[in-house]
Design a protein around this motif. Structure first.
Motif, mmCIF file in Angstrom:
data_model
loop_
_atom_site.group_PDB
_atom_site.id
_atom_site.type_symbol
_atom_site.label_atom_id
_atom_site.label_comp_id
_atom_site.label_asym_id
_atom_site.label_seq_id
_atom_site.Cartn_x
_atom_site.Cartn_y
_atom_site.Cartn_z
ATOM 1 N N VAL A 131 0.846 -1.199 0.000
ATOM 2 C CA VAL A 131 0.000 0.000 0.000
ATOM 3 C C VAL A 131 0.882 1.250 0.000
ATOM 4 O O VAL A 131 0.650 2.185 -0.758
ATOM 5 C CB VAL A 131 -0.947 0.000 1.231
ATOM 6 C CG1 VAL A 131 -1.724 1.303 1.323
ATOM 7 C CG2 VAL A 131 -1.908 -1.179 1.153
ATOM 8 N N SER B 29 -9.500 7.398 -2.997
ATOM 9 C CA SER B 29 -9.907 6.451 -1.967
ATOM 10 C C SER B 29 -9.072 5.167 -2.096
ATOM 11 O O SER B 29 -8.903 4.643 -3.196
ATOM 12 C CB SER B 29 -11.397 6.152 -2.131
ATOM 13 O OG SER B 29 -11.791 5.254 -1.133
ATOM 14 N N GLY B 30 -8.537 4.718 -0.973
ATOM 15 C CA GLY B 30 -7.743 3.490 -0.986
ATOM 16 C C GLY B 30 -6.283 3.710 -1.354
ATOM 17 O O GLY B 30 -5.514 2.750 -1.461
ATOM 18 N N SER B 31 -5.878 4.977 -1.522
ATOM 19 C CA SER B 31 -4.494 5.244 -1.943
ATOM 20 C C SER B 31 -3.495 5.111 -0.790
ATOM 21 O O SER B 31 -2.291 5.078 -1.030
ATOM 22 C CB SER B 31 -4.390 6.644 -2.565
ATOM 23 O OG SER B 31 -4.830 7.617 -1.637
ATOM 24 N N GLY B 32 -4.014 5.093 0.441
ATOM 25 C CA GLY B 32 -3.102 4.872 1.569
ATOM 26 C C GLY B 32 -2.932 6.063 2.501
ATOM 27 O O GLY B 32 -2.024 6.068 3.328
ATOM 28 N N LYS B 33 -3.826 7.049 2.404
ATOM 29 C CA LYS B 33 -3.722 8.247 3.257
ATOM 30 C C LYS B 33 -3.815 7.873 4.740
ATOM 31 O O LYS B 33 -2.987 8.262 5.555
ATOM 32 C CB LYS B 33 -4.823 9.259 2.901
ATOM 33 C CG LYS B 33 -4.820 9.693 1.449
ATOM 34 C CD LYS B 33 -5.931 10.681 1.144
ATOM 35 C CE LYS B 33 -7.341 10.142 1.329
ATOM 36 N NZ LYS B 33 -7.690 9.050 0.383
ATOM 37 N N SER B 34 -4.878 7.116 5.073
ATOM 38 C CA SER B 34 -5.062 6.738 6.483
ATOM 39 C C SER B 34 -3.955 5.818 6.949
ATOM 40 O O SER B 34 -3.548 5.857 8.117
ATOM 41 C CB SER B 34 -6.421 6.050 6.678
ATOM 42 O OG SER B 34 -7.461 6.936 6.362
ATOM 43 N N THR B 35 -3.453 4.998 6.033
ATOM 44 C CA THR B 35 -2.361 4.087 6.393
ATOM 45 C C THR B 35 -1.138 4.897 6.820
ATOM 46 O O THR B 35 -0.481 4.574 7.820
ATOM 47 C CB THR B 35 -2.023 3.175 5.192
ATOM 48 O OG1 THR B 35 -3.200 2.436 4.860
ATOM 49 C CG2 THR B 35 -0.902 2.222 5.519
ATOM 50 N N ARG C 196 -1.904 6.565 10.229
ATOM 51 C CA ARG C 196 -1.853 5.600 11.340
ATOM 52 C C ARG C 196 -0.415 5.194 11.639
ATOM 53 O O ARG C 196 -0.041 5.020 12.797
ATOM 54 C CB ARG C 196 -2.702 4.367 11.021
ATOM 55 C CG ARG C 196 -4.206 4.600 11.217
ATOM 56 C CD ARG C 196 -4.950 3.282 11.384
ATOM 57 N NE ARG C 196 -4.669 2.360 10.286
ATOM 58 C CZ ARG C 196 -5.352 2.316 9.148
ATOM 59 N NH1 ARG C 196 -6.371 3.126 8.970
ATOM 60 N NH2 ARG C 196 -5.026 1.463 8.199
ATOM 61 N N ASP D 214 -1.272 -3.726 13.086
ATOM 62 C CA ASP D 214 -1.736 -4.788 12.178
ATOM 63 C C ASP D 214 -1.011 -4.768 10.830
ATOM 64 O O ASP D 214 -1.166 -5.685 10.029
ATOM 65 C CB ASP D 214 -3.256 -4.657 11.942
ATOM 66 C CG ASP D 214 -3.658 -3.271 11.445
ATOM 67 O OD1 ASP D 214 -2.894 -2.311 11.668
ATOM 68 O OD2 ASP D 214 -4.731 -3.165 10.828
#
Ligand SMILES: Nc1ncnc2c1ncn2[C@@H]1O[C@H](COP(=O)(O)OP(=O)(O)OP(=O)(O)O)[C@@H](O)[C@H]1O
Ligand SMILES: [Mg+2]
Length: 251
Positions: free
Chosen positions: A30, A50-56, A59, A67
Motif C-alpha cells: 500500500v 480512496s484506498g491510496s493509503g492516506k489513512s495508512t 496511522r 496490524d
C-alpha cells in the motif's frame, strides 16, 4: 507487525521526519517508499484517491498500525494528538472528563475549560456526549486535542461527516487555533477545496508514493489562483474540469 523505528522528538523541536515508509496488508503493498518532512507550524494536507493509503500513512505516523507489515523511520514530537472522522468520545464520561482524559496535572481542568471556550462550548462541561450534535462532538474532540498543546496534530478527514456550514466553521476555528499554537499538521482530506483553504502545502499519494508535493500558500491571495490550483489538483486526482472521470495520468 511493522518494523519501524519510531522516535519521539522532545517538545519544541516539533517537526516530522518520515523516511522510506513502507506498508503492506496481506502481501499487498500500500505504501511503497514515502519520505516526508513537516516543519514546525507547517500545515500539510494529504490528498489521494480512496484506498491510496492516506489513512495508512497517518496511522503509521501515529503509531496506531500494529496490524500492518512494513518498515521505515518515523520521527515525531512527543506531544502529538490525533483527530478522526468521528469524535471517539467516551459515552460514559461527560464533556470535561473527555477533554481531560489521561491528563492528571493540577491545571488541566482550567485548561480544558479554556479549550471548550475556544471551541465555543462553554457551559457544556457536564453534559453527556450523546446529547451533543455531531459538530459539537467534533468540537469536543478538537478541544481534547488542543488541551494537550500538541507539537503535531494528525487529522484523518475530521470534518467530512459534518454539514457544509458546520464544516466551514470548524475549518476557520482550526486555522485560528493552529495560527496561535503553531503545531505541525498532517491533515488527510479528500476535499481539494478544504486542502486549499487550510494548508500551506499539498501532498498527493498515488501508487504508494508521493506523486505531488507543492507549497500552495499563495493560492488564497486570488480567486483565479485558487481555481487554477483546484483544477490542477483535481485533474491529478483523476477528476477533470468537466466532472467526468478520466483515466488519471501518472499520479
Ligand atoms: N487493516 C487493514 N487490513 C487490510 N487492508 C487494509 C487495512 N488498512 C488498510 N488496508 C488497505 O490499504 C489500502 C489503503 O487504505 P487506506 O485506508 O490507507 O486508504 P485511504 O487513502 O485512507 O482511503 P479513503 O480515502 O477511502 O479513506 C486499501 O486498499 C485498504 O483496503
Ligand atoms: Mg482514509
Amino acid at each position: 507487525m511493522a518494523i519501524v523505528s519510531h522516535v519521539a522528538i522532545s517538545a519544541g523541536q516539533s517537526s516530522v521526519r518520515i523516511k522510506d515508509l513502507r506498508r503492506s496488508f496481506a502481501g499487498q503493498t500500500v505504501i511503497d517508499g514515502v519520505d516526508l518532512e513537516i516543519r514546525k507550524g507547517e500545515f500539510v494536507a494529504l490528498l489521494g484517491r480512496s484506498g491510496s493509503g492516506k489513512s495508512t500513512i497517518l496511522r503509521a505516523v501515529a503509531g496506531l498500525d500494529a496490524d500492518a507489515r512494513g518498515s521505515g523511520h518515523i520521527e515525531i514530537p512527543e506531544r502529538h494528538s490525533v483527530l478522526f472522522q468521528d469524535s471517539r468520545l467516551l459515552p460514559w464520561a461527560n464533556v470535561i472528563d473527555n477533554v481531560t482524559l489521561g491528563i492528571y496535572d493540577a491545571g488541566v481542568y482550567d485548561r480544558a475549560k479554556a479549550a471548550l471556550q475556544e471551541v465555543e462550548l462553554s457551559g457544556k462541561e457536564n453534559v453527556w456526549p450523546k446529547t451533543l450534535s455531531g459538530g459539537e462532538q467534533q468540537r469536543v474532540a478538537l478541544a481534547r486535542s488542543l488541551v494537550r498543546t500538541p507539537d503535531l496534530l494528525l487529522a484523518d478527514e475530521p470534518f467530512s461527516a459534518l454539514d457544509a456550514l458546520t464544516r466551514i466553521r470548524m475549518q476557520r476555528l482550526l486555522l485560528k487555533l493552529c495560527q496561535r499554537l503553531q503545531p505541525a499538521v498532517l491533515f488527510v482530506t479528500h476535499d481539494v477545496e478544504e486542502a486549499l483553504r487550510l494548508a500551506d502545502r499539498v501532498v498527493i499519494i498515488a501508487n504508494g508514493r508521493i506523486s505531488y508535493d507543492e507549497s500552495i500558500s499563495g493560492v488564497r491571495s486570488s480567486p483565479i489562483r485558487f481555481e487554477t490550483a483546484r483544477d490542477d489538483i483535481l485533474e491529478r486526482l483523476g477528476v477533470p474540469k468537466s466532472g467526468s472521470p478520466v483515466q488519471p495520468k501518472e499520479l
